[in-house]
Scaffold this motif. Sequence first.
Motif, PDB file in Angstrom:
ATOM      1  N   PRO A 194       0.797  -1.235   0.000  1.00  0.00           N
ATOM      2  CA  PRO A 194       0.000   0.000   0.000  1.00  0.00           C
ATOM      3  C   PRO A 194       0.830   1.286   0.000  1.00  0.00           C
ATOM      4  CG  PRO A 194      -0.930  -1.571   1.542  1.00  0.00           C
ATOM      5  CD  PRO A 194       0.376  -2.155   1.069  1.00  0.00           C
ATOM      6  N   ASP A 195       1.980   1.254   0.626  1.00  0.00           N
ATOM      7  CA  ASP A 195       2.809   2.468   0.707  1.00  0.00           C
ATOM      8  C   ASP A 195       3.593   2.765  -0.575  1.00  0.00           C
ATOM      9  OD1 ASP A 195       4.422   0.187   1.203  1.00  0.00           O
ATOM     10  OD2 ASP A 195       5.928   1.430   2.186  1.00  0.00           O
ATOM     11  N   GLN A 196       3.524   1.891  -1.560  1.00  0.00           N
ATOM     12  CA  GLN A 196       4.288   2.077  -2.788  1.00  0.00           C
ATOM     13  C   GLN A 196       3.537   2.839  -3.881  1.00  0.00           C
ATOM     14  OE1 GLN A 196       5.329  -2.146  -3.353  1.00  0.00           O
ATOM     15  NE2 GLN A 196       7.436  -1.439  -3.435  1.00  0.00           N
ATOM     16  N   GLY A 197       2.326   3.265  -3.601  1.00  0.00           N
ATOM     17  CA  GLY A 197       1.521   3.927  -4.620  1.00  0.00           C
ATOM     18  C   GLY A 197       2.223   5.045  -5.372  1.00  0.00           C
ATOM     19  N   PRO A 198       2.790   6.029  -4.675  1.00  0.00           N
ATOM     20  CA  PRO A 198       3.449   7.127  -5.394  1.00  0.00           C
ATOM     21  C   PRO A 198       4.648   6.669  -6.236  1.00  0.00           C
ATOM     22  CG  PRO A 198       2.961   7.782  -3.140  1.00  0.00           C
ATOM     23  CD  PRO A 198       2.676   6.304  -3.242  1.00  0.00           C
TER      24      PRO A 198
END
Length: 127
Positions: A74-78
């Motif tokens: 989830p934290d890899q979006g950007p």
Amino acid sequence: MDHMRAFLVALGLAAPATGTAAPGEPGDTVALFATCAGRYSAEMEHRWLIGHDATEITRHRRAMIDLVDAVRTPDQGPRVLAWRVEAKVAQAMLLQRADFNTDPADAGRARDLARLALSQCGALIVG
């Protein structure tokens, strides 16, 4: 997409992604899939632009996006979005050089590079 993640883990393709490796570096499956999604996006839009059928490319793009979604955290979006955009811009530039270039030799080199980049992505998709 849990079934896709389980499948990739079983194949050894879903190694934990650090989010710091450059696209194409061994071990960063997320970067690889995101880069390919970007390349397919550029191919799809370019085919629309020049009036060619984009059905197959669109299907491959969707499959690559599904792979990205299956392995990213989830934290890899950007970072995933950045990889996709960078690859899309690079592929689009090659396609534009290939099709709208007045230098035939440069157009040929660009066409070869665009095909090579996409063929590396195509090798990741079965069917």
